[in-house]
Design a protein around this motif. Structure first.
Motif, PDB file in Angstrom:
ATOM      1  N   GLY A  76       0.813  -1.216   0.000  1.00 45.63           N
ATOM      2  CA  GLY A  76       0.000   0.000   0.000  1.00 45.63           C
ATOM      3  C   GLY A  76       0.841   1.257   0.000  1.00 45.63           C
ATOM      4  N   ARG A  77       0.147   2.384  -0.192  1.00 33.11           N
ATOM      5  CA  ARG A  77       0.811   3.692  -0.181  1.00 33.11           C
ATOM      6  C   ARG A  77      -0.055   4.680   0.573  1.00 33.11           C
ATOM      7  NH1 ARG A  77       1.216   8.680  -2.474  1.00 33.11           N
ATOM      8  NH2 ARG A  77       3.347   9.437  -2.805  1.00 33.11           N
ATOM      9  N   ASP A  78       0.544   5.370   1.536  1.00 30.12           N
ATOM     10  CA  ASP A  78      -0.137   6.407   2.302  1.00 30.12           C
ATOM     11  C   ASP A  78       0.191   7.756   1.669  1.00 30.12           C
ATOM     12  OD1 ASP A  78      -0.557   8.547   4.222  1.00 30.12           O
ATOM     13  OD2 ASP A  78      -0.810   7.016   5.762  1.00 30.12           O
ATOM     14  N   GLY A  79      -0.830   8.416   1.105  1.00 31.60           N
ATOM     15  CA  GLY A  79      -0.607   9.653   0.378  1.00 31.60           C
ATOM     16  C   GLY A  79      -0.386  10.870   1.242  1.00 31.60           C
ATOM     17  N   SER A  80      -0.788  10.844   2.509  1.00 25.73           N
ATOM     18  CA  SER A  80      -0.538  11.996   3.365  1.00 25.73           C
ATOM     19  C   SER A  80       0.863  11.952   3.961  1.00 25.73           C
ATOM     20  CB  SER A  80      -1.581  12.068   4.483  1.00 25.73           C
ATOM     21  OG  SER A  80      -1.409  11.011   5.411  1.00 25.73           O
ATOM     22  N   ARG A  81       1.452  10.774   4.010  1.00 25.62           N
ATOM     23  CA  ARG A  81       2.793  10.608   4.563  1.00 25.62           C
ATOM     24  C   ARG A  81       3.835  10.361   3.474  1.00 25.62           C
ATOM     25  NH1 ARG A  81       2.438   9.204  10.159  1.00 25.62           N
ATOM     26  NH2 ARG A  81       0.269   9.362  10.839  1.00 25.62           N
ATOM     27  N   ASP A  82       3.368  10.132   2.247  1.00 23.56           N
ATOM     28  CA  ASP A  82       4.267   9.783   1.144  1.00 23.56           C
ATOM     29  C   ASP A  82       5.144   8.596   1.530  1.00 23.56           C
ATOM     30  OD1 ASP A  82       3.507  11.688  -0.859  1.00 23.56           O
ATOM     31  OD2 ASP A  82       4.478  13.237   0.350  1.00 23.56           O
ATOM     32  N   VAL A  83       4.477   7.545   1.978  1.00 28.51           N
ATOM     33  CA  VAL A  83       5.161   6.330   2.422  1.00 28.51           C
ATOM     34  C   VAL A  83       4.567   5.133   1.686  1.00 28.51           C
ATOM     35  CG1 VAL A  83       5.537   4.764   4.374  1.00 28.51           C
ATOM     36  CG2 VAL A  83       5.765   7.225   4.699  1.00 28.51           C
ATOM     37  N   VAL A  84       5.435   4.286   1.160  1.00 33.04           N
ATOM     38  CA  VAL A  84       5.051   3.012   0.551  1.00 33.04           C
ATOM     39  C   VAL A  84       5.495   1.906   1.491  1.00 33.04           C
ATOM     40  CG1 VAL A  84       5.487   1.435  -1.376  1.00 33.04           C
ATOM     41  CG2 VAL A  84       5.178   3.880  -1.805  1.00 33.04           C
ATOM     42  N   ALA A  85       4.685   0.858   1.629  1.00 36.24           N
ATOM     43  CA  ALA A  85       5.040  -0.213   2.556  1.00 36.24           C
ATOM     44  C   ALA A  85       4.458  -1.534   2.100  1.00 36.24           C
ATOM     45  CB  ALA A  85       4.536   0.116   3.960  1.00 36.24           C
ATOM     46  N   ILE A  86       5.072  -2.585   2.599  1.00 31.44           N
ATOM     47  CA  ILE A  86       4.529  -3.923   2.417  1.00 31.44           C
ATOM     48  C   ILE A  86       4.485  -4.615   3.767  1.00 31.44           C
ATOM     49  CG2 ILE A  86       6.786  -4.935   1.841  1.00 31.44           C
ATOM     50  CD1 ILE A  86       5.155  -6.835  -0.080  1.00 31.44           C
ATOM     51  N   LYS A  87       3.346  -5.268   4.013  1.00 33.62           N
ATOM     52  CA  LYS A  87       3.163  -6.020   5.246  1.00 33.62           C
ATOM     53  C   LYS A  87       3.012  -7.490   4.899  1.00 33.62           C
ATOM     54  CE  LYS A  87      -0.071  -6.725   9.089  1.00 33.62           C
ATOM     55  NZ  LYS A  87      -1.364  -6.303   9.688  1.00 33.62           N
ATOM     56  N   THR A  88       3.703  -8.331   5.643  1.00 32.75           N
ATOM     57  CA  THR A  88       3.543  -9.774   5.487  1.00 32.75           C
ATOM     58  C   THR A  88       3.034 -10.359   6.790  1.00 32.75           C
ATOM     59  OG1 THR A  88       5.841 -10.175   6.140  1.00 32.75           O
ATOM     60  CG2 THR A  88       5.380  -9.941   3.785  1.00 32.75           C
ATOM     61  N   SER A  89       2.251 -11.402   6.665  1.00 32.11           N
ATOM     62  CA  SER A  89       1.654 -12.041   7.830  1.00 32.11           C
ATOM     63  C   SER A  89       1.623 -13.542   7.596  1.00 32.11           C
ATOM     64  CB  SER A  89       0.233 -11.505   8.030  1.00 32.11           C
ATOM     65  OG  SER A  89      -0.413 -12.162   9.104  1.00 32.11           O
ATOM     66  N   TYR A  90       2.094 -14.311   8.584  1.00 32.51           N
ATOM     67  CA  TYR A  90       2.146 -15.769   8.459  1.00 32.51           C
ATOM     68  C   TYR A  90       1.728 -16.383   9.782  1.00 32.51           C
ATOM     69  CZ  TYR A  90       4.178 -20.487   8.236  1.00 32.51           C
ATOM     70  OH  TYR A  90       4.373 -21.839   8.288  1.00 32.51           O
ATOM     71  N   LYS A  91       0.727 -17.253   9.733  1.00 30.69           N
ATOM     72  CA  LYS A  91       0.264 -17.951  10.930  1.00 30.69           C
ATOM     73  C   LYS A  91       0.283 -19.443  10.666  1.00 30.69           C
ATOM     74  CE  LYS A  91      -3.104 -17.529  14.652  1.00 30.69           C
ATOM     75  NZ  LYS A  91      -4.281 -16.764  15.135  1.00 30.69           N
ATOM     76  N   HIS A  92       0.890 -20.186  11.568  1.00 29.35           N
ATOM     77  CA  HIS A  92       1.047 -21.635  11.429  1.00 29.35           C
ATOM     78  C   HIS A  92       0.401 -22.330  12.620  1.00 29.35           C
ATOM     79  CE1 HIS A  92       3.104 -25.542  11.764  1.00 29.35           C
ATOM     80  NE2 HIS A  92       3.245 -25.469  10.438  1.00 29.35           N
ATOM     81  N   GLY A  93      -0.235 -23.450  12.353  1.00 31.83           N
ATOM     82  CA  GLY A  93      -0.843 -24.227  13.440  1.00 31.83           C
ATOM     83  C   GLY A  93      -2.309 -23.923  13.632  1.00 31.83           C
ATOM     84  N   LEU A  94      -3.003 -23.548  12.566  1.00 32.63           N
ATOM     85  CA  LEU A  94      -4.428 -23.231  12.688  1.00 32.63           C
ATOM     86  C   LEU A  94      -5.250 -24.445  13.091  1.00 32.63           C
ATOM     87  CD1 LEU A  94      -4.931 -20.951   9.553  1.00 32.63           C
ATOM     88  CD2 LEU A  94      -4.459 -20.274  11.906  1.00 32.63           C
ATOM     89  N   ASP A  95      -4.682 -25.638  12.931  1.00 31.84           N
ATOM     90  CA  ASP A  95      -5.360 -26.870  13.317  1.00 31.84           C
ATOM     91  C   ASP A  95      -5.018 -27.285  14.747  1.00 31.84           C
ATOM     92  OD1 ASP A  95      -2.713 -27.235  12.571  1.00 31.84           O
ATOM     93  OD2 ASP A  95      -3.027 -29.244  11.754  1.00 31.84           O
ATOM     94  N   LYS A  96      -4.321 -26.402  15.476  1.00 29.44           N
ATOM     95  CA  LYS A  96      -3.884 -26.717  16.829  1.00 29.44           C
ATOM     96  C   LYS A  96      -4.397 -25.666  17.813  1.00 29.44           C
ATOM     97  CE  LYS A  96       0.363 -28.776  15.027  1.00 29.44           C
ATOM     98  NZ  LYS A  96       1.846 -28.733  15.017  1.00 29.44           N
ATOM     99  N   GLY A  97      -4.146 -25.883  19.083  1.00 33.77           N
ATOM    100  CA  GLY A  97      -4.541 -24.929  20.104  1.00 33.77           C
ATOM    101  C   GLY A  97      -3.691 -23.678  20.049  1.00 33.77           C
ATOM    102  N   ARG A  98      -4.170 -22.615  20.724  1.00 34.97           N
ATOM    103  CA  ARG A  98      -3.491 -21.318  20.668  1.00 34.97           C
ATOM    104  C   ARG A  98      -2.038 -21.395  21.100  1.00 34.97           C
ATOM    105  NH1 ARG A  98      -6.173 -16.605  24.101  1.00 34.97           N
ATOM    106  NH2 ARG A  98      -7.915 -17.200  22.754  1.00 34.97           N
ATOM    107  N   GLU A  99      -1.743 -22.191  22.119  1.00 35.19           N
ATOM    108  CA  GLU A  99      -0.388 -22.251  22.649  1.00 35.19           C
ATOM    109  C   GLU A  99       0.589 -22.930  21.687  1.00 35.19           C
ATOM    110  OE1 GLU A  99      -2.612 -25.878  23.584  1.00 35.19           O
ATOM    111  OE2 GLU A  99      -3.028 -23.738  23.899  1.00 35.19           O
ATOM    112  N   GLU A 100       0.104 -23.673  20.708  1.00 35.43           N
ATOM    113  CA  GLU A 100       0.957 -24.358  19.751  1.00 35.43           C
ATOM    114  C   GLU A 100       1.080 -23.610  18.422  1.00 35.43           C
ATOM    115  OE1 GLU A 100       0.572 -28.904  19.900  1.00 35.43           O
ATOM    116  OE2 GLU A 100      -1.410 -28.233  20.537  1.00 35.43           O
ATOM    117  N   GLN A 101       0.414 -22.490  18.290  1.00 31.55           N
ATOM    118  CA  GLN A 101       0.438 -21.752  17.043  1.00 31.55           C
ATOM    119  C   GLN A 101       1.650 -20.808  16.984  1.00 31.55           C
ATOM    120  OE1 GLN A 101      -3.348 -19.770  16.668  1.00 31.55           O
ATOM    121  NE2 GLN A 101      -4.474 -21.678  16.347  1.00 31.55           N
ATOM    122  N   HIS A 102       2.070 -20.508  15.772  1.00 25.24           N
ATOM    123  CA  HIS A 102       3.139 -19.540  15.540  1.00 25.24           C
ATOM    124  C   HIS A 102       2.599 -18.449  14.631  1.00 25.24           C
ATOM    125  CE1 HIS A 102       6.219 -22.174  17.288  1.00 25.24           C
ATOM    126  NE2 HIS A 102       5.627 -23.169  16.639  1.00 25.24           N
TER     127      HIS A 102
END
Length: 341
Positions: A76-102
């Protein structure tokens, strides 16, 4: 008429073409920022997007067939800040309990005036603040006049700050309820509320359906394994239900009098569990940037049951991430890495 012009952010975050400033979880945890500052920053990002100055393309999603993980990439690009950025998100263990997820998420910012890199940061705290701030803005714009009671479903990362942010935008709420299945999560919800509003406490409910019938605002933030699935027939006239994670049944969307989404396209990507048996969604009556800009209504009557879908827009991460980068630089935080040397 609401002023829809975006606020220009003049303070730059310096960088160079050889180094990248890394802001770790610890760096960001030490930065103080008020809830009101977060709300204002997120709202400004929405206004800039509606003004046509920012870009927020649809997110990319990768998920294996067995559903054990999910990955997102958002540019995305924020036009008031003139900033371009990329965000990545990765979640592992969706088939497991919260304490075992990454779960790992990162945001990399670039200055679109100088062409230089600004910072790369852990995005967990950004998301933990941005999402409840958006829910609070949705409540401010879409709750029925005179709303006094709120129910939060879920006590994970997104549930723990939901009530403090709600009180920031709706200070007249006088009954605060939470439903959760993890004692430590319930304790964290209470701790966060008292940290920001020492004179307030939360009522822990065990019958989520009955509590929903008493709530003017419902924020559903629970994980996929929650036993909560509030149906439309449990909602009182004028109720606002905001979906962040899980906790609402599809009927709350399909039988709503009015549907608001931060992004209709993203709802179709990330909200597939709310589709009907044919995989279809009802039409969205308004997207939230237009509501904030004052050109669309969050609700049209005090008795409408409004459903709001809160999916993250990367422009809000960019704005809040840039705000944190400014604060970090002022405090001398972060590590300069010679990435391109």
């Amino acid at each position: 008429m609401t002023d829809t012009s975006p606020t220009r952010t003049a303070t730059p975050v310096p960088g160079d073409d050889q180094h990248l400033r890394i802001l770790s979880t610890t760096d960001l945890a030490g930065i103080e920022i008020s809830l009101a500052d977060v709300v204002a920053t997120v709202e400004g990002a929405y206004r800039t997007l509606h003004a046509g100055l920012s870009d927020n393309p649809r997110k990319l999603t990768v998920k294996p067939r067995d559903g054990h993980s999910v990955s997102y990439a958002m540019l995305g690009r924020d036009g008031s800040r003139d900033v371009v950025a990329i965000k990545t998100s990765y979640k592992h263990g969706l088939d497991k309990g919260r304490e075992e997820q990454h779960y790992y998420t990162a945001l990399t910012l670039y200055d679109d005036v100088t062409g230089l890199p600004l910072a790369m940061m852990d995005c967990a705290r950004i998301g933990s603040l941005r999402t409840p701030a958006v829910s609070a803005l949705l409540a401010r714009e879409c709750a029925a006049p005179g709303a006094r009671s709120a129910l939060v479903v879920g006590t994970g990362t997104q549930g723990r700050l939901a009530l403090p942010f709600l009180l920031t935008t709706l200070p007249d709420l006088d009954r605060l309820m939470v439903f959760g299945t993890h004692p430590e999560g319930i304790g964290a919800v209470r701790e966060q509320l008292r940290a920001h509003f020492p004179d307030r406490d939360v009522e822990v409910v065990t019958d989520v359906r009955a509590a929903a019938s008493d709530a003017d605002v419902i924020i559903a933030t629970a994980g996929a394994h929650t036993p909560a699935a509030i149906e439309a027939d449990r909602l009182r006239p004028g109720a606002l239900s905001v979906l962040v994670g899980h906790g609402l049944a599809p009927s709350t969307l399909h039988r709503a009098d009015r549907v608001i989404a931060t992004s209709e396209a993203q709802m179709h990507v990330t909200g597939t569990d709310m589709a009907d048996s044919d995989g279809k969604f009802p039409a969205v009556d308004a997207e939230f940037p237009a509501v904030l800009a004052g050109v669309a209504a969050g609700r049209t009557s005090g008795t409408e049951r409004v459903f709001a879908y809160n999916s993250g827009l990367v422009v809000t991460d960019i704005a809040l991430g840039h705000r944190f980068a400014q604060l970090a630089l002022a405090q001398g935080l972060g590590t300069e890495v010679p990435l391109w040397r």
